[in-house]
Design a protein around this motif. Structure first.
Motif, PDB file in Angstrom:
ATOM      1  N   ILE A 223       0.870  -1.186   0.000  1.00  0.00           N
ATOM      2  CA  ILE A 223       0.000   0.000   0.000  1.00  0.00           C
ATOM      3  C   ILE A 223       0.905   1.234   0.000  1.00  0.00           C
TER       4      ILE A 223
ATOM      5  N   GLY B 157      -0.235   4.492  -0.523  1.00  0.00           N
ATOM      6  CA  GLY B 157      -0.910   5.721  -0.093  1.00  0.00           C
ATOM      7  C   GLY B 157      -1.543   5.565   1.268  1.00  0.00           C
ATOM      8  N   GLY B 158      -2.649   6.267   1.490  1.00  0.00           N
ATOM      9  CA  GLY B 158      -3.289   6.291   2.795  1.00  0.00           C
ATOM     10  C   GLY B 158      -4.321   5.213   3.017  1.00  0.00           C
ATOM     11  N   ALA B 159      -4.675   4.453   1.975  1.00  0.00           N
ATOM     12  CA  ALA B 159      -5.711   3.424   2.111  1.00  0.00           C
ATOM     13  C   ALA B 159      -5.244   2.354   3.090  1.00  0.00           C
ATOM     14  N   GLU B 160      -6.195   1.797   3.805  1.00  0.00           N
ATOM     15  CA  GLU B 160      -5.868   0.748   4.754  1.00  0.00           C
ATOM     16  C   GLU B 160      -5.628  -0.576   4.024  1.00  0.00           C
ATOM     17  N   SER B 161      -6.347  -0.783   2.950  1.00  0.00           N
ATOM     18  CA  SER B 161      -6.291  -2.051   2.228  1.00  0.00           C
ATOM     19  C   SER B 161      -6.927  -1.844   0.862  1.00  0.00           C
ATOM     20  N   LEU B 162      -6.842  -2.906   0.051  1.00  0.00           N
ATOM     21  CA  LEU B 162      -7.557  -2.924  -1.232  1.00  0.00           C
ATOM     22  C   LEU B 162      -8.836  -3.724  -1.054  1.00  0.00           C
TER      23      LEU B 162
END
Lengths: 257, 257
Positions: A232, A234-239
């Motif tokens: 990951i 960026g700032g996303a926790e997960s896909l």
């Protein structure tokens, strides 16, 4: 012309329920794309079509082993979507045993383990097919692959790859067949890009995917050869599951070209 | 405690409609994950929470600039999902102009062009964030990024990247900013793996994604620097939008590491 009350329509409609699909070994496919793929796979038993659809898709009507004209109302009763474009087919379930699937020595396999969301499972099936997988295994308490929404999300891929239903404990069988088993996990010790760089994705591979909410069961994680995360940046926790599966399966496809 | 008939609940509920979101510049975010990200982004104006949720998420309740306890019924009236876990926040829309987003010289940009399905748009937003994109542009007649389903599918990523709403004709602006513009197309002359092999994905890149049903408009396709396909190795006709976007954006992320 069959109406919603014609016994064969009433009987076919019951295939919207899992119990009836399991008992009969049949399921419903709706819309021209799914029907075309089902016909090509020789899976259609009977095609229900409105007169307008027979006129619009004469090639499909001509190929059906049994063609039953139905009223718009009867078609609507059979269909789960608003726009099935006048076509619903009764198909034969075509899944194979895990032994049969592995005997073909597939280079790439996807396992959906306890994934209960039919849209997610169908999308992984479609993506696995696109990436060149030979088999997709629905393991443990996963959704029925013949669930209407799963069939629709697979966009025909249900008819292209070997679909397998199996107990959850598949890792040993896969490894005995010579496949390396990679379990996807947000906290995996390997990341998919490093594996690709290191040449670790070229061998025959089975990817294990768990549900978005719960991930993979602990014993599948521990018995796999590696636990792999998608990095990951960026700032996303997960896909989401479909995206993670696409990245992993296409990394294998890239390595196996 | 606010009930479904309290004027502030009635007013907040109107934000489920696009017209009211557009007029007020506000939107609703529901559930603990979205509320946490919205609070971190300083986007929350008012947090509605049931007493049980306040007890369960005291950290979120404490951070809210204005906290309004509501009945279960009032919460249910505000929420679009069955299980919002007791929390709905009124947030300020935070999109920026395309000029502002490009002034930061993002290395990776995703453009969703005329994508009307909120789940698809939100998933691309989440995937773009995960792949390290700095901006996501909703171009032309795309879904409202603040649509409830889009917000939920983005899983918080709405608050991490620059969200831009723009007319459809963005290619010139992107190119003038020094970004190469790659249009996804099932019939593109380049495939994403070959571009990666050739080193063509290392430069700053904007990816254009169209709707699954219609693809990209012709003028976007022709004005892009390249038209790129995701290779299909199996029998599938195509990938779904979320999967195709994941493969393309992660190919760029890999090249730009």
């Amino acid at each position: 012309m069959f109406t919603p009350r014609t016994p064969r329509i009433v009987a076919a409609r019951r295939l919207q329920r899992r119990r009836d699909r399991d008992q009969t070994g049949r399921f419903l496919a709706e819309g021209p794309q799914a029907v075309r793929e089902a016909l090509a796979a020789d899976a259609v038993l009977e095609l229900f079509a409105t007169p307008a659809a027979i006129e619009r898709y004469p090639d499909l009507a001509a190929q059906a082993p049994e063609l039953s004209p139905v009223t718009d109302d009867a078609l609507a009763a059979l269909a789960e979507t608003v726009q099935p474009q006048g076509l619903v087919a009764i198909c034969e379930q075509n899944d194979v045993s895990i032994g049969e699937a592995l005997a073909k020595e597939p280079r790439l396999v996807a396992v959906v383990a306890e994934i209960r969301d039919p849209g997610n499972a169908g999308t992984v099936l479609r993506t696995a097919d696109a990436a060149g997988a030979g088999a997709v295994i629905f393991a443990g308490d996963a959704v029925d692959p013949y669930n209407g929404k799963c069939v629709r999300s697979s966009a025909g891929s249900l008819f292209h790859v070997d679909v397998v239903r199996s107990p959850l404990s598949v890792v040993d069988l896969l490894q005995d067949n010579g496949l390396q088993v990679l379990a996807t996990s947000g906290t995996g010790e390997d990341d998919v890009d490093s594996l690709l760089d290191g040449g670790h994705l070229a061998p025959r591979t089975a990817w294990l995917f768990g549900s978005e909410a719960h991930g993979l069961p602990a014993d599948l994680l521990s018995s796999a050869d590696r636990r792999v995360r998608v990095p990951i940046y960026g700032g996303a926790e997960s896909l989401n599951l479909a995206a993670a599966a696409a990245v992993c399966l296409y990394a294998s496809a890239r390595a196996q070209r």
